[in-house]
Scaffold this motif. Structure first.
Motif, PDB file in Angstrom:
ATOM      1  N   ARG A   1       0.832  -1.218   0.000  1.00  0.00           N
ATOM      2  CA  ARG A   1       0.000   0.000   0.000  1.00  0.00           C
ATOM      3  C   ARG A   1       0.860   1.258   0.000  1.00  0.00           C
ATOM      4  NH1 ARG A   1      -4.205  -2.810   2.699  1.00  0.00           N
ATOM      5  NH2 ARG A   1      -3.039  -2.785   4.655  1.00  0.00           N
ATOM      6  N   LEU A   2       1.919   1.252   0.867  1.00  0.00           N
ATOM      7  CA  LEU A   2       2.824   2.409   0.938  1.00  0.00           C
ATOM      8  C   LEU A   2       3.491   2.647  -0.423  1.00  0.00           C
ATOM      9  CD1 LEU A   2       4.151   4.584   2.764  1.00  0.00           C
ATOM     10  CD2 LEU A   2       5.937   2.936   3.296  1.00  0.00           C
ATOM     11  N   GLU A   3       3.903   1.523  -1.014  1.00  0.00           N
ATOM     12  CA  GLU A   3       4.548   1.588  -2.318  1.00  0.00           C
ATOM     13  C   GLU A   3       3.605   2.185  -3.374  1.00  0.00           C
ATOM     14  OE1 GLU A   3       6.447  -2.277  -3.024  1.00  0.00           O
ATOM     15  OE2 GLU A   3       6.237  -1.771  -5.143  1.00  0.00           O
ATOM     16  N   ASN A   4       2.340   1.737  -3.372  1.00  0.00           N
ATOM     17  CA  ASN A   4       1.357   2.251  -4.332  1.00  0.00           C
ATOM     18  C   ASN A   4       1.078   3.730  -4.108  1.00  0.00           C
ATOM     19  OD1 ASN A   4       1.049  -0.100  -5.775  1.00  0.00           O
ATOM     20  ND2 ASN A   4      -0.628  -0.853  -4.483  1.00  0.00           N
ATOM     21  N   ASP A   5       0.953   4.110  -2.833  1.00  0.00           N
ATOM     22  CA  ASP A   5       0.726   5.527  -2.510  1.00  0.00           C
ATOM     23  C   ASP A   5       1.899   6.371  -2.999  1.00  0.00           C
ATOM     24  OD1 ASP A   5      -1.644   4.880  -1.367  1.00  0.00           O
ATOM     25  OD2 ASP A   5      -1.013   5.160   0.714  1.00  0.00           O
ATOM     26  N   LEU A   6       3.099   5.820  -2.785  1.00  0.00           N
ATOM     27  CA  LEU A   6       4.320   6.526  -3.167  1.00  0.00           C
ATOM     28  C   LEU A   6       4.398   6.682  -4.687  1.00  0.00           C
ATOM     29  CD1 LEU A   6       6.537   7.682  -1.434  1.00  0.00           C
ATOM     30  CD2 LEU A   6       7.673   5.458  -1.457  1.00  0.00           C
ATOM     31  N   ARG A   7       3.932   5.623  -5.377  1.00  0.00           N
ATOM     32  CA  ARG A   7       3.963   5.618  -6.832  1.00  0.00           C
ATOM     33  C   ARG A   7       3.119   6.757  -7.413  1.00  0.00           C
ATOM     34  NH1 ARG A   7       5.924   1.280  -9.216  1.00  0.00           N
ATOM     35  NH2 ARG A   7       5.544  -0.072  -7.439  1.00  0.00           N
ATOM     36  N   GLN A   8       2.045   7.114  -6.693  1.00  0.00           N
ATOM     37  CA  GLN A   8       1.140   8.157  -7.198  1.00  0.00           C
ATOM     38  C   GLN A   8       1.501   9.547  -6.703  1.00  0.00           C
ATOM     39  OE1 GLN A   8      -2.617   6.555  -5.914  1.00  0.00           O
ATOM     40  NE2 GLN A   8      -2.297   4.755  -7.207  1.00  0.00           N
ATOM     41  N   ALA A   9       2.427   9.599  -5.741  1.00  0.00           N
ATOM     42  CA  ALA A   9       2.636  10.857  -5.027  1.00  0.00           C
ATOM     43  C   ALA A   9       3.184  11.987  -5.905  1.00  0.00           C
ATOM     44  CB  ALA A   9       3.547  10.626  -3.822  1.00  0.00           C
ATOM     45  N   VAL A  10       4.070  11.652  -6.847  1.00  0.00           N
ATOM     46  CA  VAL A  10       4.634  12.719  -7.691  1.00  0.00           C
ATOM     47  C   VAL A  10       3.532  13.336  -8.549  1.00  0.00           C
ATOM     48  CG1 VAL A  10       6.182  13.283  -9.612  1.00  0.00           C
ATOM     49  CG2 VAL A  10       6.996  11.814  -7.767  1.00  0.00           C
ATOM     50  N   ALA A  11       2.789  12.471  -9.262  1.00  0.00           N
ATOM     51  CA  ALA A  11       1.739  12.959 -10.160  1.00  0.00           C
ATOM     52  C   ALA A  11       0.645  13.686  -9.378  1.00  0.00           C
ATOM     53  CB  ALA A  11       1.152  11.799 -10.950  1.00  0.00           C
ATOM     54  N   ALA A  12       0.350  13.205  -8.176  1.00  0.00           N
ATOM     55  CA  ALA A  12      -0.714  13.811  -7.360  1.00  0.00           C
ATOM     56  C   ALA A  12      -0.235  15.060  -6.620  1.00  0.00           C
ATOM     57  CB  ALA A  12      -1.259  12.773  -6.378  1.00  0.00           C
TER      58      ALA A  12
ATOM     59  N   LEU B   1      14.801  20.001   1.626  1.00  0.00           N
ATOM     60  CA  LEU B   1      14.441  18.706   2.219  1.00  0.00           C
ATOM     61  C   LEU B   1      13.017  18.357   1.782  1.00  0.00           C
ATOM     62  CD1 LEU B   1      15.929  19.697   5.648  1.00  0.00           C
ATOM     63  CD2 LEU B   1      16.757  17.726   4.316  1.00  0.00           C
ATOM     64  N   ILE B   2      12.829  17.113   1.369  1.00  0.00           N
ATOM     65  CA  ILE B   2      11.533  16.726   0.821  1.00  0.00           C
ATOM     66  C   ILE B   2      10.522  16.449   1.938  1.00  0.00           C
ATOM     67  CG2 ILE B   2      11.986  14.236   0.675  1.00  0.00           C
ATOM     68  CD1 ILE B   2      10.588  14.303  -2.103  1.00  0.00           C
ATOM     69  N   ARG B   3       9.274  16.804   1.668  1.00  0.00           N
ATOM     70  CA  ARG B   3       8.171  16.509   2.579  1.00  0.00           C
ATOM     71  C   ARG B   3       7.050  15.837   1.805  1.00  0.00           C
ATOM     72  NH1 ARG B   3      11.643  16.939   5.501  1.00  0.00           N
ATOM     73  NH2 ARG B   3      11.969  18.349   7.259  1.00  0.00           N
ATOM     74  N   TRP B   4       6.441  14.809   2.420  1.00  0.00           N
ATOM     75  CA  TRP B   4       5.321  14.102   1.790  1.00  0.00           C
ATOM     76  C   TRP B   4       4.096  14.231   2.656  1.00  0.00           C
ATOM     77  CZ3 TRP B   4       4.585   8.081   1.367  1.00  0.00           C
ATOM     78  CH2 TRP B   4       3.485   7.811   0.534  1.00  0.00           C
TER      79      TRP B   4
END
Ligand code: C2E
Ligand code: MG
Ligand code: MG
Ligand code: MG
Length: 280
Positions: free
Chosen positions: A26-37, A61-64
């Protein structure tokens, strides 16, 4: 009977493992969409001159911020991004966004950004950096890339070549968290690094641990003999600052001079110097 309970135990462990694996997917999938979103943003931590205490630049420094998860710290998601191959896309977003920000600030202000070991080995990295620099019309010497000693754990042949091509763009390369890795210091004589960043763990405990002062002294001496500059990270108190200045550090970073700031807040710090506002 014994066989049954044995199976029950096996089932218990495997379902726990399974749910851990599901969390991870799930984390991986969320991460996969994070740039586009557009769920990432950069924050900017001030770096000041030890001599003048004036602002010389920032570290990006990056923040998500995920809509359901909320804030996920980089120390949590970056390792997952690295293991799943997502770090390259995220890292390219960081490079572009960092260049976009520093383009709006006046010339002496530099911006450091962190580069993952997964990025530094890519032969395409110098092109990615050079394209971002020209897209935002930023000279190479306005940014510096921070890498950790971890990059030397593997085969460093391609890495050295990539780093030389980056330096040829005018880009600085700093060795981050210096002193916490396990690699030999033999690579320092390859004239690749322009700066060492002393890890905050040495800095913060230097008041109570004289051996830390000895370590910092020798790092500064090492840096000077290779004509590298030295940044002390994690400077939280006026005592930390005074100690690091006396020990010969050139630049200072830490909560004493500012936590990582939003672009707007960082811009307020430089706006007196005539910065433009971030477009778009
Ligand atoms: P780092 O590059 O060594 O960054 C310094 C970390 O120390 C940052 O944590 C910063 O907020 C924190 N820090 C700064 N001053 C102080 C202080 O005075 N006291 C204390 N206690 N902490 C201080 P952050 O932002 O959570 O980042 C953690 C690590 O995640 C970074 O360590 C870096 O390795 C990685 N990271 C962050 N952004 C990126 C990125 O865009 N790309 C890559 N590849 N890695 C990143
Ligand atoms: Mg860093
Ligand atoms: Mg660091
Ligand atoms: Mg670190």
């Amino acid at each position: 009977q014994a066989k049954d309970s044995g199976r029950g135990v096996a089932r218990y462990f495997s379902s726990e493992l399974q749910s851990e694996q599901e969390d991870r997917v799930r984390l991986e999938n969320d991460l996969r969409q994070a740039v586009a979103a557009k769920q990432f943003h950069l924050v900017f931590q001030p770096l000041v001159s030890a001599k003048t205490q004036k602002l010389v630049g920032f570290e990006a420094l990056i923040r998500w911020n995920h809509p359901q998860r909320g804030f996920v710290p980089p120390n949590v998601f970056i390792p997952v991004a690295e293991e799943t191959g997502l770090m390259v896309a995220i890292g390219e977003w960081v490079i572009d966004e960092a260049c976009r920000a520093v383009a709006t600030w006046p010339d002496p202000i530099t911006l450091a950004l962190n580069i993952s070991p997964k990025q530094i080995v890519l032969p395409s990295l110098p092109n990615v950096v050079s394209e971002a620099l020209s897209r935002w019309k930023v000279p190479g010497n306005r940014i510096e890339l921070e890498v950790t000693e971890g990059i030397f754990l593997g085969d460093n042949g391609p890495t050295l070549d990539v780093m030389k091509r980056l330096r040829a763009l005018g880009v600085g390369i700093a060795l981050d968290d210096f002193g916490t890795g396990y690699s030999s210091i033999g690579y320092l004589n390859k004239a690749i690094f322009h700066k060492l960043k002393i890890d905050g763990s040495f800095v913060r405990e230097a008041g109570s641990r004289p051996e830390n002062v000895a370590i910092i002294k020798s790092i500064v001496q090492l840096a000077k003999s290779f004509r590298m500059s030295v940044t002390a990270e994690g400077v939280e108190t006026a005592e930390d600052f005074e100690r690091m200045r006396e020990l010969g550090c050139d630049t200072i970073q830490g909560y004493l001079f500012g936590k990582p700031l939003s672009y707007e807040r960082a811009n307020q710090m430089v706006v007196g110097l005539g910065a433009k506002r971030l477009a778009g």
